[in-house]
Design an enzyme around this catalytic site. Structure first.
Site, PDB file in Angstrom:
ATOM      1  N   GLU A 137       9.572   0.276  -1.214  1.00  0.00           N
ATOM      2  CA  GLU A 137       8.671   1.318  -1.678  1.00  0.00           C
ATOM      3  C   GLU A 137       8.062   1.850  -0.400  1.00  0.00           C
ATOM      4  O   GLU A 137       7.241   1.194   0.228  1.00  0.00           O
ATOM      5  CB  GLU A 137       7.656   0.688  -2.650  1.00  0.00           C
ATOM      6  CG  GLU A 137       6.887   1.687  -3.443  1.00  0.00           C
ATOM      7  CD  GLU A 137       5.595   2.004  -2.773  1.00  0.00           C
ATOM      8  OE1 GLU A 137       5.587   2.931  -1.937  1.00  0.00           O
ATOM      9  OE2 GLU A 137       4.603   1.330  -3.069  1.00  0.00           O
TER      10      GLU A 137
ATOM     11  N   CYS B  52       0.285   5.379  -0.854  1.00  0.00           N
ATOM     12  CA  CYS B  52       1.656   5.885  -0.750  1.00  0.00           C
ATOM     13  C   CYS B  52       1.866   7.067  -1.687  1.00  0.00           C
ATOM     14  O   CYS B  52       2.875   7.752  -1.591  1.00  0.00           O
ATOM     15  CB  CYS B  52       2.660   4.779  -1.049  1.00  0.00           C
ATOM     16  SG  CYS B  52       2.223   3.820  -2.486  1.00  0.00           S
TER      17      CYS B  52
END
Lengths: 553, 553
Positions: free
Chosen positions: A280, A317
């Protein structure tokens, strides 16, 4: 605080060749807290709020320690694969309970190492999220739905996901000391709930918090009778040893959350051995503001953008790093609001000393490439890792001359606004988007943007894991229907999510078929009557909670 | 036959720079049959039954043609991702119908190129299997169950698998001219049913069969109105260009069935770009015969072994290449039966000239390593690619000195029997098994082997994708509950299967979440009422065919 840190390790073992120094913090290996040898390298974390080094020394583990972790975990992996789901769930729940008991202490530790507010961030938000993940994972262990059993009574075939019977390496990022921590976060919970030993790597930005979590995890594992290498922890290693670890065939899988550079290196190492590895790694999370929406509610959208961009010092993120719109009615009001908010925003510190510098470099890089400043936060007045939040602007023509250059992630409270001349040019911009975790589109409530929306979404959707309407991307709900991932390099594999159970658990499963296996030898979840009342199984094409129909047996 | 071959291409186009020679067979690029340029390299297939070269020349495509394939497929990919499931299903069904119409012709072509019997193998078995796969895939397109929608009404999140919106490269193996063919097999069907353009690479062992299939596929695609680059075909390329193709970012995924060496190279190329790639690369498929079973029914098991080992000239990825048993009662009778069958077995030819040589080398390699011959088929009396079937034997002590050496796949009708001194030593042998697609265990009907079974299966199961009881591994049922894959390098990713729908379709899906997306913009499969009556969705934790409950809307 430092006295507390020194007092914490419950069982310091001076193993042969290992020595405990005053500030030398031990690793958790095979159920014992073991100090690194005196000739190991060490590192210190820092206090972002002041910029000072924290006193505790954490070891950079040599290969011999990583090998020790692997050997122990591999030894216990088969037993863990056979451990009852109830026992796995009990561990996760006991661990969650221990975190509840120590919430204030943990929040204080994490705040000290991260510079993020103890109460507003950790007590109120991140620790509850972490608890939910651990308890959801426990529920998934109890109901066993991650296995997705498929039964074909005619062909006498029964298939389900099963543990890899090898340990899982979990590497957490700098920005979530709890919710994505290698020893407490979503990957950890998913790996444990599916019956795996976890080798956790602390992020060097918050080793003390991670150590304390590991203590609680280890105590809970001991109390619930799990094998001694179920949870293990190291803090750091050389790049070379890290890649050697990632490519070790004793490893069953890897869960990694973090930056693209490290992620790509680890992926290459894991790929060489054929080890499934899940990444990720973020992206710029494009937010499109269509002309009708810009005209309709520029200030409201600007407010949402500012909140999303500045939340957690922009260190998510899913931070909205790229906003795409047209040079049309409402743009001035949008910019006015953004300018006002950023200009007066006093930022908290970032997680590490390097981050504000890297952010400055990224901003300068965009300026060099032809962007201009819309707004910049005030210069920091204190020591510590304080950034200057920034919003930049570039016209779409300049952007389109080198789209990759303008899509480099700026980690922190900074964002680039791309202004297209018109809808046509905006469409072209959407042809040149790289992969991201998310893509948001704001469109007019009156339907005026709908035709353009359809054209843009056809370009946007294949590039993102999550598509949002009229919403900024920073909230990542812990839900079975979440997708937190995306095409490479935003994610590792487009079919998997790091958040959302039981889907995130399936990453750690091996599909196994039982072909004419005698009924008494089938795993409980594949028997005619499974002992799991909440387990959905697909039997001859029908999803059901019930047993294999009697006439099919 | 060769006249037929020359007459086949319906539309030979002499594009600029391309020239059609007499034996120069065209590629299918963007809906046109285009010949390679005259300066291309060419290859000929061979007739295994005689060893003679077949007359047609097939091109080794230069990069410019591969680039042309990619450009065309990438252009049509978005449209295909939006194509209605009914249209995709209609194509698959029309293609299957065309194969039915041309069954005899296709079987004759395939028999000529493969040396396998036209009726017994192709008309009776492999073509029906291929038809089932194409029609099952059509059914999966119609019911849409490959998407596995998950809906959380509270969080307003709706997630499902969606097409990658990029083309899929499918590379078939030498041993299945139909069922695993790049333009007709399971990967092809799965890619089409999920809305993807397929770039198929023919296996050079059966280019003529593949060309004919491509013609039928192309006609069906044209009839059903699919975009011109939906199905494309090339035959061969340099290794360098093949790896360049596999790592091209325009590609969405790869499906590969074949040998480990080529597979590993392609995997490395795909991994470098983060392209999901699925591999089915086989292994030795260990068959354990436990002492009780050996005593109870040695001849019956030997008969099953011989049939499985010799089926299709042993050219199956699930061929039983390694049999593990103990030196105990029944072994002599088992060996006697195996010896008799192999010694008198007249083998058909193998698929290529290299294969009998490679098989001889593999047999010699085992002899050099300390194995001895149990039985060897008679030397071939005809020209052509005839192998000498072989069964070898080694004691477990010798095997355990270098287990990797004794687990190298012998492609063809050959197998190694490992004889352990006792159950203890057999357990140790099971500790040193590499990954395989399958693992079989024969045990006594009276339960006498059950304790040993439990110990062995704990070691065996994590190493295989499919576990069988009292059954040889060569039958791979086309069933939703099949798992045809396994840990690397037997398979590519342990969570995925190449056979069994809809699971095999999910390999080509990207998980996508719709977060607060306005209801009218949701894909049909995620709307409150989906128009697909047989689509199972998990709504708030319950699998149902029904709509989102009204009170949740």
């Amino acid at each position: 605080m430092s006295a507390l840190l020194f007092a914490r390790p419950p069982r310091i073992v001076v193993a042969s060749g290992y020595l405990v120094g005053m500030g030398n913090q031990p690793l958790l290996i095979d159920g014992e807290w073991i100090a690194a040898s005196a000739d190991a390298d060490f590192f210190n974390a820092s206090a972002p709020a002041t910029g000072e080094s924290l006193p505790e020394q954490f070891p950079v583990s040599p290969w011999s320690q990583l090998d020790h972790l692997l050997t122990s975990a591999a030894r216990d992996a088969r037993e863990l694969a056979q451990t009852s789901p109830v026992q796995l769930a009990s561990f996760l729940e006991a661990y969650a309970d221990a975190i509840v008991t120590h919430t204030d202490e943990l929040a204080t530790l994490a705040s000290r190492e991260s510079g993020l507010p103890a109460d507003a961030r950790f007590v109120q938000v991140e620790i509850p999220r972490t608890l939910k993940q651990l308890r959801d994972a426990a529920a998934c262990a109890r109901d066993q739905n991650w296995r997705q059993p498929v039964i074909d009574t005619t062909a006498n075939l029964r298939t389900q996901l099963e543990p890899l019977a090898k340990p899982i390496l979990v590497m957490g990022p700098n920005n979530f000391p709890f919710a994505y921590n290698g020893i407490a976060g979503g990957d950890f919970a998913a790996a444990i709930a599916t019956g795996h030993a976890v080798i956790a790597k602390a992020h060097p930005a918050h080793p003390g918090t991670t150590q304390r979590l590991a203590e609680l995890a280890h105590e809970a594992a001991t109390t619930t009778g799990l094998p001694s290498a179920t949870v293990q922890l190291f803090y750091h290693c050389s790049n070379e040893d890290g890649l050697r670890l990632a490519s070790d065939p004793r490893l069953g899988a890897i869960g990694f959350t973090g930056g693209e550079k490290a992620g790509r290196a680890i992926k290459a190492a894991a790929d060489a051995t054929g080890t499934p590895a899940y990444f990720e790694m973020s992206g710029v999370n494009p937010v499109g503001i269509l002309p009708g929406a810009l005209r309709e509610r520029p200030t409201e959208i600007a407010r949402a953008f500012c909140e999303s961009s500045l939340l957690g010092v922009g260190q998510f993120c899913t931070n909205p790093g790229l906003v795409l719109t047209t040079d049309s009615a409402g743009l001035d009001r949008y910019l006015e609001r953004v300018r006002a908010t950023f200009a007066e925003h006093t930022s908290g510190p970032m997680l590490t000393a390097a981050l504000p510098r890297e952010l400055d470099d990224a901003v300068q890089g965009l300026l060099d490439a032809g962007a201009t400043l819309v707004a910049r936060g005030p210069a920091p007045s204190a020591d510590g890792f304080y950034p200057r939040p920034a919003v930049l602007r570039v016209d779409a023509r300049t952007y389109l001359a080198d789209p990759a250059r303008f899509q480099r992630e700026m980690f922190g409270p900074a964002s680039l606004l791309v202004v297209a001349r018109d809808a046509d040019e905006l469409r072209t911009v959407y042809e040149h988007l790289d992969a991201s975790l998310t893509g948001s589109l704001y469109s007019a409530a009156d339907g005026n943007d709908d035709a353009l929306y359809d054209e843009l979404v056809a370009r946007l959707a294949p590039r993102v894991g999550r598509l949002l309407n009229d919403k900024m991307p920073t909230g990542v709900a812990v839900s079975p229907a979440m997708m937190h991932g995306g095409p490479f390099p935003a994610g590792g594999h487009p079919g998997f999510t790091a958040v959302g159970m039981p889907a995130s658990l399936r990453r750690f499963g091996a599909l196994r078929c039982y072909d004419h296996v005698r009924p008494h030898r089938l795993p409980p979840t594949l028997q005619d009557r499974s002992p799991f009342p909440a387990l959905w199984r697909c039997i001859d094409g029908t999803w059901t909670l019930g047993p294999v129909p009697a006439n099919d047996r």
